[in-house]
Design a protein around this motif. Sequence first.
Motif, mmCIF file in Angstrom:
data_model
loop_
_atom_site.group_PDB
_atom_site.id
_atom_site.type_symbol
_atom_site.label_atom_id
_atom_site.label_comp_id
_atom_site.label_asym_id
_atom_site.label_seq_id
_atom_site.Cartn_x
_atom_site.Cartn_y
_atom_site.Cartn_z
ATOM 1 N N ARG A 194 0.822 -1.218 0.000
ATOM 2 C CA ARG A 194 0.000 0.000 0.000
ATOM 3 C C ARG A 194 0.856 1.269 0.000
ATOM 4 N NH1 ARG A 194 -3.392 -3.266 3.341
ATOM 5 N NH2 ARG A 194 -5.512 -3.445 2.489
ATOM 6 N N GLY A 223 0.743 1.245 -4.086
ATOM 7 C CA GLY A 223 -0.441 2.045 -4.356
ATOM 8 C C GLY A 223 -1.634 1.550 -3.563
ATOM 9 N N ASP A 224 -2.742 2.239 -3.711
ATOM 10 C CA ASP A 224 -3.967 1.828 -3.027
ATOM 11 C C ASP A 224 -4.447 0.491 -3.570
ATOM 12 O OD1 ASP A 224 -3.964 4.164 -1.564
ATOM 13 O OD2 ASP A 224 -5.218 5.248 -3.012
ATOM 14 N N LYS A 226 -7.182 -2.021 -4.746
ATOM 15 C CA LYS A 226 -8.532 -2.054 -5.301
ATOM 16 C C LYS A 226 -8.849 -3.491 -5.709
ATOM 17 C CE LYS A 226 -7.810 2.585 -7.200
ATOM 18 N NZ LYS A 226 -7.700 3.398 -8.440
ATOM 19 N N GLY A 242 -2.795 0.672 -7.019
ATOM 20 C CA GLY A 242 -2.538 1.976 -7.608
ATOM 21 C C GLY A 242 -3.202 2.057 -8.966
#
Length: 435
Positions: A194, A223-224, A226, A242
């Motif tokens: 993350r 990244g985030d 999802k 991301g």
Amino acid sequence: KSILRIVAPATLTRRSFSPGQVVAEMSKKVVVIGGGVSGKHAAEDIAKAQGVSVTLVMPSKFVEWPMGMTKVLANPELHYKALATDPKLYESPKVTYKYGVVISVDPAAKQVTFSDSSNLEYDALVVATGFGMPLIYPALGATLEERKAEVAQAAAAIKAGGHVAIAGGGIVGVELAGDLRVAYPLKKISLLVRGQILTQYPEHIRVQVMATLRTKSIEVVTGDFKDVPTDVQLQAGSCTVGSKSVSYDVFIPAYSRGPNTSFLAGASSVLDGKGCIKVNDFLQSTGHPEIFAIGVSDRDEGFIGVVKLQNQWKTVVKNLSAHIAGKALKKHIEGMPFMKRPPAIPIGRGKGGWALFDFSQMPPPIKCCCCGGLGGFPCCPPLCCAPCCDPCCCGTCCGPPAGEGPARCINGFEFKSGGFHYKGLGLDAPKQQTM
């Protein structure tokens, strides 16, 4: 006939006897929940006291040493080295064992309830249940056969898959990626993170680790998250980290799910918002003084490791005994307070691996022995140390404590370390087939 012939002697503490009268007091009942190293040592030490009966609750009728499991997923033939399968060897004769999954605790009634609807009453309760991490730890209540099958199935999928994605940039995720790389030099391996890897460590160490991961072709995707799975996936799938779409053949979440304390969720004034037991300076529940915590409290000591847990279980054993006796409790003293993160970072073990020793977290004697991590001066190891330093933990004479040398130095310790705590580990080796 004496009343002592009617009431089980193990449950009595004799205080005084007079003609025609026997005064007996039921022993105090202590329940320890947790089959790991903390629960084991706490139960055995508490059982040494007079007038106390101790029951250790374990979810499964076998012991698995977690330090070896990243290596096992890469080398499943070594799984037996992390297992103790004979209760006669790892059980203590002074402790009563209850195998089952706890589903709730009622502090008002001082009662533990199990998934089979059975109950245990207690006068004092110790919670040492550790943290959850899929695949690295067995599922609660798993049988030995189920656990062996789970590990074998995951290892087979890893071997067959072209791309293994590992979620988590902590020490376990990095370690797993390294062990897989040593076992499978050509397999695609990705770390999904993350933020940044190894957030506990200073920037210069993270830079070294990132450079090594690149050298070993272990991709770090940040990244985030999802649609990233939260459970192990042994079939092909994809997710987004991301702005990048990641397709994988095997997905392994290698990060902590928090403490295994969900069975306390219905008990008032026990857990904080993260599932940790709220404790005072004595590792005693602030809401229920008869409950003590080891390794699952809201006390922050940097990380959870044996060097920290050891002082915690010693504190709990002393304070629980004092609590039962109505005596004053003593404040907990953190073990090795200078150590706030794991002092070793392995990216694979043995030949082809890489590891780093963070000497800023080492005990002073080791700092002196290894010249503060500078590799020794003018030559290290000296002749008197050479028999114990092959391979040298610093890799080369006067070299830094990072590289293949440290990886070779720690190779095998992931299994040997369990033998310091459990009898019977590694004895269930698979038998060779004969023609």
